[in-house]
Write an enzyme that holds these catalytic residues in place. Sequence first.
Site, PDB file in Angstrom:
ATOM      1  N   HIS A 122       0.879  -1.179   0.000  1.00  0.00           N
ATOM      2  CA  HIS A 122       0.000   0.000   0.000  1.00  0.00           C
ATOM      3  C   HIS A 122       0.916   1.229   0.000  1.00  0.00           C
ATOM      4  CE1 HIS A 122      -2.789   2.956   1.792  1.00  0.00           C
ATOM      5  NE2 HIS A 122      -3.784   2.144   1.485  1.00  0.00           N
ATOM      6  N   GLN A 221      -4.158  -5.047   6.991  1.00  0.00           N
ATOM      7  CA  GLN A 221      -5.185  -5.951   6.462  1.00  0.00           C
ATOM      8  C   GLN A 221      -5.283  -7.255   7.228  1.00  0.00           C
ATOM      9  OE1 GLN A 221      -7.543  -5.250   4.557  1.00  0.00           O
ATOM     10  NE2 GLN A 221      -6.800  -3.306   3.771  1.00  0.00           N
ATOM     11  N   LYS A 244     -10.114  -0.952  10.768  1.00  0.00           N
ATOM     12  CA  LYS A 244     -10.238  -2.146   9.929  1.00  0.00           C
ATOM     13  C   LYS A 244     -10.511  -3.380  10.794  1.00  0.00           C
ATOM     14  CE  LYS A 244      -7.034  -0.330   6.429  1.00  0.00           C
ATOM     15  NZ  LYS A 244      -7.871   0.071   5.305  1.00  0.00           N
ATOM     16  N   CYS A 440      -4.833   2.454  -3.580  1.00  0.00           N
ATOM     17  CA  CYS A 440      -3.563   2.985  -3.034  1.00  0.00           C
ATOM     18  C   CYS A 440      -2.426   1.988  -3.229  1.00  0.00           C
ATOM     19  CB  CYS A 440      -3.691   3.360  -1.553  1.00  0.00           C
ATOM     20  SG  CYS A 440      -4.908   4.616  -1.254  1.00  0.00           S
TER      21      CYS A 440
HETATM   22  C1  LIG Z   1      -2.100  -2.802   3.547  1.00  0.00           C
HETATM   23  C2  LIG Z   1      -2.473  -1.433   4.027  1.00  0.00           C
HETATM   24  N1  LIG Z   1      -1.556  -0.679   4.615  1.00  0.00           N
HETATM   25  C3  LIG Z   1      -1.832   0.532   5.091  1.00  0.00           C
HETATM   26  C4  LIG Z   1      -3.086   1.072   4.966  1.00  0.00           C
HETATM   27  C5  LIG Z   1      -3.366   2.424   5.499  1.00  0.00           C
HETATM   28  O1  LIG Z   1      -4.252   2.321   6.580  1.00  0.00           O
HETATM   29  P1  LIG Z   1      -4.814   3.644   7.239  1.00  0.00           P
HETATM   30  O2  LIG Z   1      -5.546   4.365   6.166  1.00  0.00           O
HETATM   31  O3  LIG Z   1      -5.698   3.159   8.328  1.00  0.00           O
HETATM   32  O4  LIG Z   1      -3.639   4.402   7.717  1.00  0.00           O
HETATM   33  C6  LIG Z   1      -4.092   0.335   4.332  1.00  0.00           C
HETATM   34  C7  LIG Z   1      -5.433   0.905   4.137  1.00  0.00           C
HETATM   35  O5  LIG Z   1      -6.221   0.441   3.355  1.00  0.00           O
HETATM   36  C8  LIG Z   1      -3.778  -0.946   3.863  1.00  0.00           C
HETATM   37  O6  LIG Z   1      -4.687  -1.697   3.248  1.00  0.00           O
END
Ligand SMILES: Cc1ncc(COP(=O)(O)O)c(C=O)c1O
Length: 483
Positions: A122, A221, A244, A440
């Site tokens: 991500h 995740q 999440k 993302c």
């Molecule tokens: C694998 C992964 N890392 C990081 C994030 C970022 O999470 P947050 O938006 O809660 O900071 C996400 C969000 O979808 C994600 O799926």
Amino acid sequence: MRFNVASIRKQFPILRRKINGHVLAYLDNASTTQKPERVIRALKQYYERYNANIHRGIHTLSEEATEKYEAARKTVAAFINAEPEEIIFTRNTTESINLVAYTWGRANIKKGDIILATEMEHHSNLLPWQALAKEKGAELRMMKITKDGVLIPHLTSPLKGEGSPLSLSLLRRGQGEVFAGYVKLLAITHMSNVLGTINPIKEIIKQAHKAGAKILIDAAQSAAHTSLDVKALDADFVAFSSHKMYGPTGVGVLYGKRELLEAMPPFLYGGDMVKAIEAKSDRYDTCHVRRLMAGARIMTGIIPVIPVWNDLPWKFEAGTSNIADVIAFGEAIKFIQEIGLENIQKHEAELTEYALEKLNALRGITIYGSQAITPPRLQAPGAPATGGQAAPSYNKRGQGGVNFSLHGPILAFNVKGIHAHDLATILNDYSIAIRSGHHCAIPLHQALGVPATARVSFGMYNTKGEIDRLVEGIKVAQKLLAY
Ligand SMILES: Cc1ncc(COP(=O)(O)O)c(C=O)c1O
């Protein structure tokens, strides 16, 4: 506890909502999960009964709030087998990763060092490292994924016996090219937010440590779907988000090994993160204060204060924390624990298999990544060979709570002739919420050779009936747009 999806659904008020005349089918859990009554109640109770700032007051409300906030920390710590002092509350996974990049990263990454990430990260686990690498003259390299969407084929598909060696060369080389420097940090996701791939992190951590690298696990995740035992894994840093995991937005967790956190400089400076300040007030006369207030430059050589940073974890929690949401996050974790992570995992694996079967039966569908749910060697004795396709799940845990599933409850796909956004729009007409776009994860989509995918992701409250509705919705979209 017996897993009963109907009674679980009753605990989520939003699932009763109708949109466009249809009951909501929420299949976007990888973005954020819905919240059970009990989490919502915890938020309400905080504001109605003991709203106060923490760690500072000696009145009853402040003591109650502090007690509940710190109790939530203990709940989170126990959930991943950490010590409470090793749990830092942040705003989200993104902030947790940035915290490590700003503090550990700035103190430890030097010119010529290598930070290794993967193509399936991500952006939250890429951009902080890219910025750090640029600042320090270090290099950010990315491990490639295979066409099956996995990183290390011989470890995952199929597993050949116990303890298959993950070659150190994976950490020292990229695409056959020997790295000039040393890999100082491996930043890797536990579960891909697009493909659902679960990386074999226990083995990867072992090999990263052998190569002398520290490792940061992005568990955004995985935290609500697989067990995480940071001690058994020997993880250095782990980041995840409450929202999440059926908890509120605005709360993230950074787990860090105590010795690493202790050695790291603070992230944000201000109240609560400092234990004592020795002010050199004798160096200041009123004239100096007046000059300061008038915006005059501070004379060089004068150190106005000598701070002693607070103990862990508060050294990293400057300012007033997100008290209500942290407390409610504690409730979310207790809720997961009461339902049972293994029950949730089994249910979600069944949904994933069912969705794979139904989606594969449609014309013009491309599903990205591996479709193997469980490594062959973990199949129950006598189970038919599946050739890695939609195997029945026996999501057993390995030693130390490591999960050997290969696939989390996330599927990315495209339907021939229909853009993912159009598909999501049509499904929304039937109150089926899915995600479309690059999620993302642009480097991953570049590797897949597509600009966008449609993504469905399941949580504990989803049902096979909702997957049937998804499939019917896709057929409608095909009739309207593609066929
Ligand atoms: C694998 C992964 N890392 C990081 C994030 C970022 O999470 P947050 O938006 O809660 O900071 C996400 C969000 O979808 C994600 O799926």
